[in-house]
Design an enzyme around this catalytic site. Structure first.
Site, short mmCIF file in Angstrom:
data_model
loop_
_atom_site.label_atom_id
_atom_site.label_comp_id
_atom_site.label_asym_id
_atom_site.label_seq_id
_atom_site.Cartn_x
_atom_site.Cartn_y
_atom_site.Cartn_z
N GLN A 250 0.83 -1.21 0.00
CA GLN A 250 0.00 0.00 0.00
C GLN A 250 0.86 1.26 0.00
OE1 GLN A 250 -2.78 -1.95 -0.94
NE2 GLN A 250 -3.58 0.03 -0.30
N HIS A 253 1.42 3.34 -3.19
CA HIS A 253 0.43 4.28 -3.74
C HIS A 253 1.03 5.65 -3.97
CE1 HIS A 253 -3.69 2.80 -4.23
NE2 HIS A 253 -3.40 1.88 -3.33
N GLU A 318 -7.78 3.99 7.17
CA GLU A 318 -8.61 3.58 6.04
C GLU A 318 -8.71 2.06 5.93
OE1 GLU A 318 -8.62 4.30 1.17
OE2 GLU A 318 -6.80 4.66 2.35
N HIS A 319 -7.57 1.39 5.81
CA HIS A 319 -7.53 -0.08 5.72
C HIS A 319 -6.91 -0.64 7.00
CE1 HIS A 319 -6.78 1.47 1.52
NE2 HIS A 319 -7.84 0.70 1.29
N ASP A 352 -9.06 -3.54 -2.75
CA ASP A 352 -8.81 -2.48 -3.73
C ASP A 352 -9.27 -2.85 -5.13
OD1 ASP A 352 -7.79 -0.62 -2.02
OD2 ASP A 352 -5.69 -0.86 -2.61
N HIS A 411 -45.01 30.61 12.78
CA HIS A 411 -45.19 29.16 12.84
C HIS A 411 -46.50 28.83 13.57
CE1 HIS A 411 -40.99 29.13 11.70
NE2 HIS A 411 -40.92 27.81 11.75
#
Length: 429
Positions: A250, A253, A318-319, A352, A411
């Site tokens: 990862q 990336h 995230e993961h 992914d 109202h």
């Protein structure tokens, strides 16, 4: 007590970089707002060295591109899309409309209405993110979005054929070869040749993520997505090779992608560092992954699995891969994560690319308050109400007093009018 065995860059250093990105993105958005297609063309040439008579691909161009892609690639894309579609359809089936009588004569309900139009960004750059077509375009179509357009940048001056094929097979109504902030802005605000959408989604680099942040409000977004994050939680039953492989897998990336290990074993932490160094010697993407690991990698040693949960929830990554003797313990106890990968048999790469869950997930701590992209993100849960005359009198009498309590006399007048009118009708009848 948790101790840091390795740390990455400081928050101050990261913030300085983010400020520069914000300024650049703001200028590009303003340019596209004021100059439309002209600005988009100039920006596409400047950033992607891309010139085209039209950024939108014709049906004939798409057919030619799809026909150029190897049959095995098409079969692989179809397999991945079948998994994503199946899971998305099952998720959609869980989202129900509602209508219920809450008081005699009072009917309340909600409808789940798809957004009318969505713009999906499919990243390119160093990596053609073919899978993002499944995650955004296909999922929007399963949700029932009528108009789904997709933008993807050229790669080294060429149209990314596999990505376009995936966009087509996913069901895109319009496909544009256009990247970066100019693509996000064109979809959000519109130009002379691109009709604006109601929502923009998809991952991207820091500039694309910042564009979504600045355009939010004018259009909806899926979530604010920063650099991808990966956390591995491991005990003594795991091994350094699989941990190092999954962290570096990862980290490739981008140079700002955080990777972390939380472990109950100092020995495993030490072995993982050595294994990462060994794998970086042969990893084809080591030029990126090594920078990400050195600058943004971290290792935390904890005394127990309970402490591992506490530290993992603080990170809210995230993961999160669970490589422990009992992975389900974390499924039952963790609350802050984008997606969990339970046991050594699965991994982030599966999520992914192919297994069926969505890969557009929260980063930068956003997992504390949101999940990732899914069919529900494309749906607006909109409420409605109905009442009989008799019920309107009952609700109106309570409503009148409550409006006056707050000082909302206009109202109160709405409620009083209904009470007078429907009480009178009841008497007359």
């Amino acid at each position: 007590m948790a101790t840091f065995f390795k740390t990455g860059k400081s928050e101050v250093e990261i913030k300085e970089s983010n400020t520069k990105v914000q300024e650049i993105v703001s200028g590009i958005i303003k340019d596209v707002e004021e100059n439309g297609d002209k600005a988009v063309r100039e920006l596409a040439e400047k950033f992607d060295n891309w010139k085209a008579e039209s950024f939108r691909l014709t049906d004939e161009q798409i057919a030619e591109i799809v026909n150029s892609v190897p049959e095995q690639t098409i079969e692989d894309i179809k397999f991945a899309q079948a998994q994503v579609r199946n899971f998305a359809e099952k998720q959609r089936e869980c989202i129900k409309d509602l209508e219920v009588e809450t008081l005699p004569g009072v009917t309340l309900g909600h409808k789940n209405i798809p957004v009318n139009s969505v713009g999906c960004y499919i990243p390119g750059g160093r990596y053609p993110m073919v899978a993002s077509a499944h995650m955004s375009i296909l999922t929007a179509k399963v949700a029932g979005v009528k108009r789904v357009i997709g933008c993807t940048p050229p790669i080294k001056g060429e149209i990314p054929a596999a990505t376009v094929t995936a966009m087509y097979l996913a069901g895109a109504d319009e496909i544009y070869i256009l990247g970066g902030v100019q693509a996000m802005t064109a979809m959000a605000v519109g130009t002379e040749t691109i009709e604006p959408v109601d929502m923009i989604v998809g991952p991207g680099n820091a500039f694309v993520a910042e564009a979504k942040r600045q355009l939010f409000g004018r259009v909806g977004i899926d979530l604010f997505a920063g650099p991808t994050e990966t956390l591995v939680i491991a005990d003594e039953t795991s091994d350094a090779e699989i941990i190092a492989t999954d962290l570096l897998g990862q980290a490739e990336h981008g140079p700002t992608s955080p990777s972390a290990l939380i472990t109950t074993s100092k020995t495993l932490a030490e072995e993982t560092v050595k294994e990462i160094e060994r794998q970086l010697e042969t990893l084809p993407t080591a030029d990126v992954a090594s920078v990400a690991w050195n600058d943004y990698g971290s290792i935390i040693i904890v005394d127990s699995l309970e402490e591992a949960v506490v530290e993992a929830d603080k990170l809210a990554y995230e993961h999160v891969e669970i490589l422990t003797e009992n992975p389900d313990y974390f499924l039952e106890n963790m609350t802050n994560f984008g997606a969990l990968f339970l046991g050594p048999e699965t991994n982030v790469a599966y999520g992914d690319k192919v297994i069926g869950t969505n890969h557009t997930l929260p980063t930068k701590g956003a997992a504390r308050f949101t999940g990732g992209l899914w069919v529900g993100k494309y749906l607006k849960t909109c409420t409605y109400q109905k009442a009989t005359p008799e019920a309107s009198v009952v609700v109106g009498e309570y409503g009148s007093r409550l409006c006056e309590l707050e000082g909302f006399m206009g109202h109160k007048a709405q409620a009083d009018l209904r009470v007078r009118r429907y009480k009178k009708e009841k008497v007359n009848n």
